[in-house]
Design a protein around this motif. Structure first.
Motif, PDB file in Angstrom:
ATOM      1  N   MET A   1      30.994  37.850  36.143  1.00  6.24           N
ATOM      2  CA  MET A   1      32.056  37.149  36.849  1.00  6.24           C
ATOM      3  C   MET A   1      31.536  36.143  37.873  1.00  6.24           C
ATOM      4  O   MET A   1      32.103  35.066  38.052  1.00  6.24           O
ATOM      5  CB  MET A   1      32.976  38.161  37.552  1.00  6.24           C
ATOM      6  CG  MET A   1      33.671  39.141  36.610  1.00  6.24           C
ATOM      7  SD  MET A   1      34.639  38.331  35.309  1.00  6.24           S
ATOM      8  CE  MET A   1      35.834  37.439  36.274  1.00  6.24           C
ATOM      9  N   GLN A   2      30.441  36.486  38.569  1.00  6.29           N
ATOM     10  CA  GLN A   2      29.957  35.645  39.664  1.00  6.29           C
ATOM     11  C   GLN A   2      28.712  34.839  39.318  1.00  6.29           C
ATOM     12  O   GLN A   2      28.340  33.943  40.071  1.00  6.29           O
ATOM     13  CB  GLN A   2      29.641  36.515  40.898  1.00  6.29           C
ATOM     14  CG  GLN A   2      30.869  37.122  41.555  1.00  6.29           C
ATOM     15  CD  GLN A   2      30.507  37.891  42.805  1.00  6.29           C
ATOM     16  OE1 GLN A   2      29.424  38.478  42.898  1.00  6.29           O
ATOM     17  NE2 GLN A   2      31.399  37.901  43.775  1.00  6.29           N
TER      18      GLN A   2
ATOM     19  N   THR B   1      34.369  33.760  35.645  1.00  7.42           N
ATOM     20  CA  THR B   1      35.314  33.011  36.468  1.00  7.42           C
ATOM     21  C   THR B   1      35.537  31.608  35.911  1.00  7.42           C
ATOM     22  O   THR B   1      36.675  31.134  35.831  1.00  7.42           O
ATOM     23  CB  THR B   1      34.799  32.927  37.914  1.00  7.42           C
ATOM     24  OG1 THR B   1      34.609  34.251  38.428  1.00  7.42           O
ATOM     25  CG2 THR B   1      35.789  32.192  38.805  1.00  7.42           C
TER      26      THR B   1
ATOM     27  N   LEU C   1      38.296  39.279  42.073  1.00  8.88           N
ATOM     28  CA  LEU C   1      37.896  38.181  41.209  1.00  8.88           C
ATOM     29  C   LEU C   1      38.754  38.150  39.951  1.00  8.88           C
ATOM     30  O   LEU C   1      38.274  37.812  38.863  1.00  8.88           O
ATOM     31  CB  LEU C   1      36.429  38.316  40.807  1.00  8.88           C
ATOM     32  CG  LEU C   1      35.426  38.026  41.904  1.00  8.88           C
ATOM     33  CD1 LEU C   1      34.032  38.403  41.458  1.00  8.88           C
ATOM     34  CD2 LEU C   1      35.453  36.563  42.280  1.00  8.88           C
TER      35      LEU C   1
ATOM     36  N   PRO D   1      40.673  36.634  37.199  1.00 11.51           N
ATOM     37  CA  PRO D   1      40.712  35.230  36.785  1.00 11.51           C
ATOM     38  C   PRO D   1      42.127  34.668  36.794  1.00 11.51           C
ATOM     39  O   PRO D   1      43.098  35.378  36.544  1.00 11.51           O
ATOM     40  CB  PRO D   1      40.155  35.274  35.345  1.00 11.51           C
ATOM     41  CG  PRO D   1      39.444  36.579  35.246  1.00 11.51           C
ATOM     42  CD  PRO D   1      40.151  37.518  36.171  1.00 11.51           C
TER      43      PRO D   1
END
Length: 335
Positions: free
Chosen positions: A273-274, A290, A331, A333
């Motif tokens: 995700m990051q 993301t 987080l 999306p």
């Protein structure tokens, strides 16, 4: 205060600090990168003429208008078969002790990218004519001509290569236009600019955001979950390869990876995700999850595909586990 009053101690202290910082900030990272960035196995070494042609390329300022880097976005797929990777530049060496012109990646694309020009335009005569008069090959070209790389002669010698100009560009002197040694070396360098195919039969890297259709028969697709194999192909395969082995000096392997096979699911989800800024021997990973708006279901499918492919044999995770971590990280999306 004695240090500032004693010029010898002050000079030696400043010199020592400079040497230590140079070792830490420049020399040690360079040696580390050199060790962990390998040349692709099937890369062909440049010829002597190509090496000298690189100097002609530099001397004539070609890098001011041409890049040699295929970015990993779909709009760059006209310049190369795949996005460029660090291993593509591993064989480049310094021009000499004083000039660090190892790579000529460039920063401005006023003219076309030249990463794969040796494949796009392999013809010697095309390149020579283009150098002598760009408008003779590309009507609306804004590239300047390089007539000083050619000579005008009354007659052609045994080893001379004549440039045949189109009628509307024919010179008034009626002399023969002959390529100099520098022009031939420059063309040899341009012809050597070809992307090396990835080793071991690995497929070509795909470009970011380019969707790959799922070709599985419908009866073999688990409709209760997204297709992890297809999601991996669209989002991960361009770097980590179809076989999950990555590329040394470019992308880390997922096969037998302690992150993929480990029990720290939070770390695994966070990386997807990051993104991840890994060890210096590998490129920085962007925030794939993301950036591509992956849902918890899609992230779960990717993780389970990686944990059960290429000989990996780890326990699958559930959507609830992944969703809890994404919510914890705040987080989720955007849809």
């Amino acid at each position: 205060m004695e240090l500032f009053n004693n010029h010898k101690k002050l000079f030696l202290s400043a010199l020592s600090l400079f040497i230590i910082l140079t070792l830490i900030m420049a020399i040690m990272p360079a040696l580390y990168n050199q060790e962990y960035n390998a040349i692709l196995p099937n890369a062909a070494p440049p010829s002597d003429d190509a090496i000298k042609g690189k100097e002609v390329y530099i001397a004539n300022g070609c890098v001011a208008c041409h890049t040699q880097q295929v970015r990993n976005v779909d709009m760059d797929n006209v310049w190369g078969d795949r996005p460029s990777i660090a291993a593509d530049y591993a064989a480049n060496k310094r021009a000499d002790l004083w000039r660090n012109t190892a790579t000529l990646m460039g920063t401005e694309r006023t003219g076309p990218d030249l990463t794969n020009i040796g494949k796009r335009q392999p013809s010697l005569m095309w390149h020579l004519l283009h150098l002598y008069q760009p408008r003779a090959t590309v009507q609306k070209s804004i590239m300047p001509a390089y007539p000083w790389l050619f000579e005008e002669k009354k007659s052609i010698g045994k080893n001379d290569i004549e440039i045949i100009l189109p009628d509307n560009f024919n010179n008034r002197t009626k002399r023969k236009i002959v390529a100099t040694k520098e022009a031939l070396q420059l063309v040899a360098y341009l012809q050597s600019l070809k992307q090396t195919e990835l080793p071991d039969g690995s497929p070509t890297n795909s470009f970011l955001y380019k969707k790959i259709e799922n070709k599985k028969p419908k009866e073999l697709v688990d409709t209760s979950m997204p297709d992890g194999e297809s999601l991996y192909a669209n989002n991960c395969m361009s770097c980590h390869q179809a076989n999950g082995e990555g590329l040394k000096g470019a992308f880390p392997p997922l096969k037998n990876s302690p992150v993929v096979l480990g029990d720290n699911l939070e770390l695994f989800v966070t990386i997807i995700m990051q993104g991840y800024d890994p060890r210096p021997e590998y490129a920085t990973m962007n925030a794939v999850g993301t950036d591509n708006n992956l849902t918890a279901e899609e992230v779960t499918a990717i993780i389970n595909h990686e944990r059960t492919s290429w000989g990996n044999n780890a326990k699958k995770v559930t959507i609830e586990q992944v969703k809890d971590i994404i919510e914890k990280l705040k987080l989720i999306p955007k849809k």
